[in-house]
Design a protein around this motif. Structure first.
Motif, PDB file in Angstrom:
ATOM      1  N   PRO A 186     -40.245 -29.463   5.520  1.00 26.25           N
ATOM      2  CA  PRO A 186     -38.809 -29.183   5.287  1.00 26.25           C
ATOM      3  C   PRO A 186     -38.371 -28.904   3.961  1.00 26.25           C
ATOM      4  N   MET A 187     -39.175 -29.282   2.811  1.00 29.25           N
ATOM      5  CA  MET A 187     -39.082 -28.813   1.600  1.00 29.25           C
ATOM      6  C   MET A 187     -39.185 -27.196   1.329  1.00 29.25           C
ATOM      7  N   VAL A 188     -39.879 -26.714   2.363  1.00 28.93           N
ATOM      8  CA  VAL A 188     -40.081 -25.189   2.062  1.00 28.93           C
ATOM      9  C   VAL A 188     -38.721 -24.711   3.165  1.00 28.93           C
ATOM     10  N   LEU A 189     -38.776 -25.380   4.338  1.00 30.84           N
ATOM     11  CA  LEU A 189     -37.743 -24.497   5.325  1.00 30.84           C
ATOM     12  C   LEU A 189     -36.483 -24.613   5.046  1.00 30.84           C
ATOM     13  N   LEU A 190     -35.911 -26.019   4.315  1.00 33.80           N
ATOM     14  CA  LEU A 190     -34.504 -25.866   4.141  1.00 33.80           C
ATOM     15  C   LEU A 190     -33.899 -24.872   3.226  1.00 33.80           C
ATOM     16  N   PRO A 191     -34.816 -24.456   2.138  1.00 39.54           N
ATOM     17  CA  PRO A 191     -34.045 -23.053   1.267  1.00 39.54           C
ATOM     18  C   PRO A 191     -33.892 -22.120   2.006  1.00 39.54           C
ATOM     19  N   MET A 192     -34.868 -22.061   3.001  1.00 41.68           N
ATOM     20  CA  MET A 192     -34.749 -20.500   3.673  1.00 41.68           C
ATOM     21  C   MET A 192     -33.350 -20.693   4.563  1.00 41.68           C
ATOM     22  N   LEU A 193     -33.067 -21.955   5.037  1.00 40.59           N
ATOM     23  CA  LEU A 193     -32.051 -22.141   5.888  1.00 40.59           C
ATOM     24  C   LEU A 193     -30.613 -22.546   5.022  1.00 40.59           C
ATOM     25  N   SER A 194     -30.257 -22.157   3.767  1.00 43.09           N
ATOM     26  CA  SER A 194     -29.371 -22.284   2.823  1.00 43.09           C
ATOM     27  C   SER A 194     -28.889 -20.920   2.522  1.00 43.09           C
ATOM     28  N   SER A 195     -27.963 -20.949   1.380  1.00 41.22           N
ATOM     29  CA  SER A 195     -27.543 -19.746   0.728  1.00 41.22           C
ATOM     30  C   SER A 195     -28.509 -18.991  -0.063  1.00 41.22           C
ATOM     31  N   ALA A 196     -29.777 -19.177   0.051  1.00 42.23           N
ATOM     32  CA  ALA A 196     -30.862 -18.390  -0.732  1.00 42.23           C
ATOM     33  C   ALA A 196     -30.734 -17.052  -0.794  1.00 42.23           C
ATOM     34  N   PHE A 197     -30.830 -16.680   0.490  1.00 40.21           N
ATOM     35  CA  PHE A 197     -30.723 -15.116   0.825  1.00 40.21           C
ATOM     36  C   PHE A 197     -29.448 -14.497   1.234  1.00 40.21           C
ATOM     37  N   ILE A 198     -28.620 -15.200   1.758  1.00 41.87           N
ATOM     38  CA  ILE A 198     -27.241 -14.599   2.155  1.00 41.87           C
ATOM     39  C   ILE A 198     -26.348 -15.585   2.016  1.00 41.87           C
ATOM     40  N   PRO A 199     -25.165 -15.278   1.618  1.00 42.14           N
ATOM     41  CA  PRO A 199     -23.779 -16.178   1.543  1.00 42.14           C
ATOM     42  C   PRO A 199     -23.625 -17.012   2.694  1.00 42.14           C
ATOM     43  N   VAL A 200     -23.148 -18.347   2.512  1.00 44.48           N
ATOM     44  CA  VAL A 200     -22.743 -19.051   4.024  1.00 44.48           C
ATOM     45  C   VAL A 200     -21.713 -18.640   4.557  1.00 44.48           C
ATOM     46  N   GLU A 201     -20.810 -17.976   4.128  1.00 39.28           N
ATOM     47  CA  GLU A 201     -19.878 -17.321   4.801  1.00 39.28           C
ATOM     48  C   GLU A 201     -20.095 -16.023   5.799  1.00 39.28           C
ATOM     49  N   THR A 202     -21.089 -15.540   5.441  1.00 38.32           N
ATOM     50  CA  THR A 202     -21.560 -14.627   6.289  1.00 38.32           C
ATOM     51  C   THR A 202     -22.361 -15.086   7.551  1.00 38.32           C
ATOM     52  N   MET A 203     -22.772 -16.201   7.715  1.00 36.07           N
ATOM     53  CA  MET A 203     -23.430 -16.846   8.615  1.00 36.07           C
ATOM     54  C   MET A 203     -22.614 -17.080  10.014  1.00 36.07           C
ATOM     55  N   PRO A 204     -23.313 -17.021  11.170  1.00 36.09           N
ATOM     56  CA  PRO A 204     -22.461 -17.557  12.382  1.00 36.09           C
ATOM     57  C   PRO A 204     -21.964 -19.027  12.314  1.00 36.09           C
ATOM     58  N   GLY A 205     -20.754 -19.103  12.839  1.00 41.39           N
ATOM     59  CA  GLY A 205     -19.992 -20.271  12.708  1.00 41.39           C
ATOM     60  C   GLY A 205     -20.866 -21.457  13.300  1.00 41.39           C
TER      61      GLY A 205
END
Length: 263
Positions: A186-205
């Motif tokens: 999870p230390m590696v997966l959680l950054p990929m599921l964060s705002s590291a690559f795209i802004p949070v507001e652009t993600m599906p609700g």
């Protein structure tokens, strides 16, 4: 010597031991370090134009996306590095060296603290390497002040210590190195599921809460604001709060497990 001096001496010895292990077996460190470097190059040179156009809503600007993605990759670097810490702690617990340490006149907490300090140093060095790659391909931090640079460095060290204590706890509860590596994933997966690559507001609700309510997103946003000189807002307090909370949680979990585990 005072008890504090003895504890500092033993901790330094254990830290040197862990750093020597990392130097003698560099393949694990290199493999973990290659992940953020490869992701940085992949997202910048393969997806950079498309991603920057999607985020900015205008024409493609790869340099803007480099500025956006580097802070997140620095946190991913720390997450990747502490996976090695979990593996190292698990190896110590299962190969008998800890049983030997328990019979010696050394400060009991120095074993864990040595792991933590050594891992934080490795994380900082890994962040420097990935940061240097980012600068080489175009990352610039021209608007950040010296104070913001210092705050960014302090945040990286604090969050690295937080993840390291959690990783130490994972290593202590894992029956072998393979399980420790999986537990620390999870230390590696959680950054990929964060705002590291795209802004949070652009993600599906339905997915947005996963990215928003986790430790990596406020830390990434704070680091991004510090390095780019754009301000941190409320994310600064959230980042510090998450970091301190994880330090306390990881410390008490790891020390409690180490105190009662006879392996």
């Amino acid at each position: 010597m005072s008890s504090l001096a003895l504890a500092a001496r033993d901790t330094t010895t254990m830290m040197r031991r862990n750093l020597l292990h990392a130097r003698r077996y560099p393949s694990l460190t290199l493999n973990l370090l290659l992940t953020p470097v490869m992701l940085l190059l992949l997202f910048v040179y393969i997806f950079g134009d498309v991603m920057s156009a999607g985020i900015g809503g205008a024409g493609a600007d790869r340099s803007a996306y480099i500025a956006y993605i580097v802070p997140g990759l620095l946190l991913l670097t720390i997450g990747s590095t502490v996976v090695g810490t979990a593996v190292s702690v698990s190896n110590d617990m299962t190969e008998g060296i800890i049983a030997r340490f328990r019979t010696m006149a050394i400060h009991r907490g120095s074993v864990l603290v040595g792991h933590v300090v050594g891992s934080v140093l490795q994380s900082v060095l890994s962040v420097v390497v990935v940061g240097a790659v980012g600068v080489a391909i175009g990352f610039r931090s021209v608007d950040a002040t010296a104070l913001e640079w210092l705050a960014a460095f302090g945040l990286l060290v604090l969050f690295s210590a937080a993840l390291t204590w959690i990783a130490v706890g994972m290593g202590l509860v894992s029956p072998n190195a393979e399980a420790a590596s999986n537990n620390a994933l999870p230390m590696v997966l959680l950054p990929m599921l964060s705002s590291a690559f795209i802004p949070v507001e652009t993600m599906p609700g339905w997915f947005r809460p996963v990215a928003e309510y986790q430790p990596f997103t406020p830390v990434i946003e704070t680091l991004r604001g510090l390095l780019l000189g754009t301000g941190v807002g409320h994310n600064g307090w959230l980042a510090v709060g998450w970091s301190l909370g994880l330090v306390v949680l990881g410390y008490f979990w790891a020390t409690a497990k180490f105190a009662r585990d006879p392996r």
